[in-house]
Design an enzyme around this catalytic site. Sequence first.
Site, short mmCIF file in Angstrom:
data_model
loop_
_atom_site.label_atom_id
_atom_site.label_comp_id
_atom_site.label_asym_id
_atom_site.label_seq_id
_atom_site.Cartn_x
_atom_site.Cartn_y
_atom_site.Cartn_z
N CYS A 23 0.84 -1.20 0.00
CA CYS A 23 0.00 0.00 0.00
C CYS A 23 0.87 1.25 0.00
O CYS A 23 1.56 1.53 -0.97
CB CYS A 23 -1.00 -0.03 1.15
SG CYS A 23 -2.32 1.19 0.95
N LEU A 24 0.87 2.01 1.09
CA LEU A 24 1.72 3.20 1.15
C LEU A 24 3.18 2.83 0.95
O LEU A 24 3.96 3.61 0.41
CB LEU A 24 1.51 3.93 2.48
CG LEU A 24 2.32 5.21 2.70
CD1 LEU A 24 2.03 6.24 1.62
CD2 LEU A 24 2.04 5.77 4.09
N HIS A 107 -3.66 -4.70 -0.93
CA HIS A 107 -3.44 -5.39 0.34
C HIS A 107 -3.54 -6.91 0.18
O HIS A 107 -4.63 -7.47 0.26
CB HIS A 107 -4.45 -4.91 1.39
CG HIS A 107 -4.19 -3.55 1.87
ND1 HIS A 107 -3.36 -3.28 2.94
CD2 HIS A 107 -4.61 -2.35 1.41
CE1 HIS A 107 -3.29 -1.98 3.12
NE2 HIS A 107 -4.04 -1.38 2.21
N GLU A 109 -2.77 -9.13 2.21
CA GLU A 109 -3.15 -9.75 3.49
C GLU A 109 -4.65 -9.68 3.74
O GLU A 109 -5.16 -10.30 4.68
CB GLU A 109 -2.40 -9.08 4.65
CG GLU A 109 -2.94 -7.74 5.08
CD GLU A 109 -2.56 -6.56 4.19
OE1 GLU A 109 -2.90 -5.43 4.56
OE2 GLU A 109 -1.92 -6.75 3.13
#
Length: 134
Positions: A23-24, A107, A109
């Site tokens: 992500c970031l 993501h 996860e």
Amino acid sequence: YYDATINTIRVLVEKGMPIFGVCLGNQLLALAIGAKTYKLKYGHRGVNQPVQDLMTRRCYITSQNHGYAVRDETLPADWEPWFVNTNDGTNEGIRSRLKPYFSVQFHPEAHPGPTDTAFLFDDFLRVAGAMRQR
């Protein structure tokens, strides 16, 4: 905060440490290597964002919550786009052609597929483990 994080990532890159950004982390890794990011008009929100692996051409349904993307054309020559959002063609991941550095904007996860992209963590652990044994 961002500047300190980007500097830390640069140190890891200089030391050759394996990196897997999520992500970031994808945006921060891109900025650390000199690439640019930009604000998306609407952003990507939700658990049904399709992305395509540019190496295998396989498509995955992912969970996302971000408003910026990496500009592919600003990646250094030894880096390449890895995943692309099939809805709008924006970057969803990058990787080094030479070193164990890679990241994804989504993501893995979050299990929207339900575990379609969990292999990314396994791949990272294999790379990191192989480097540790050297």
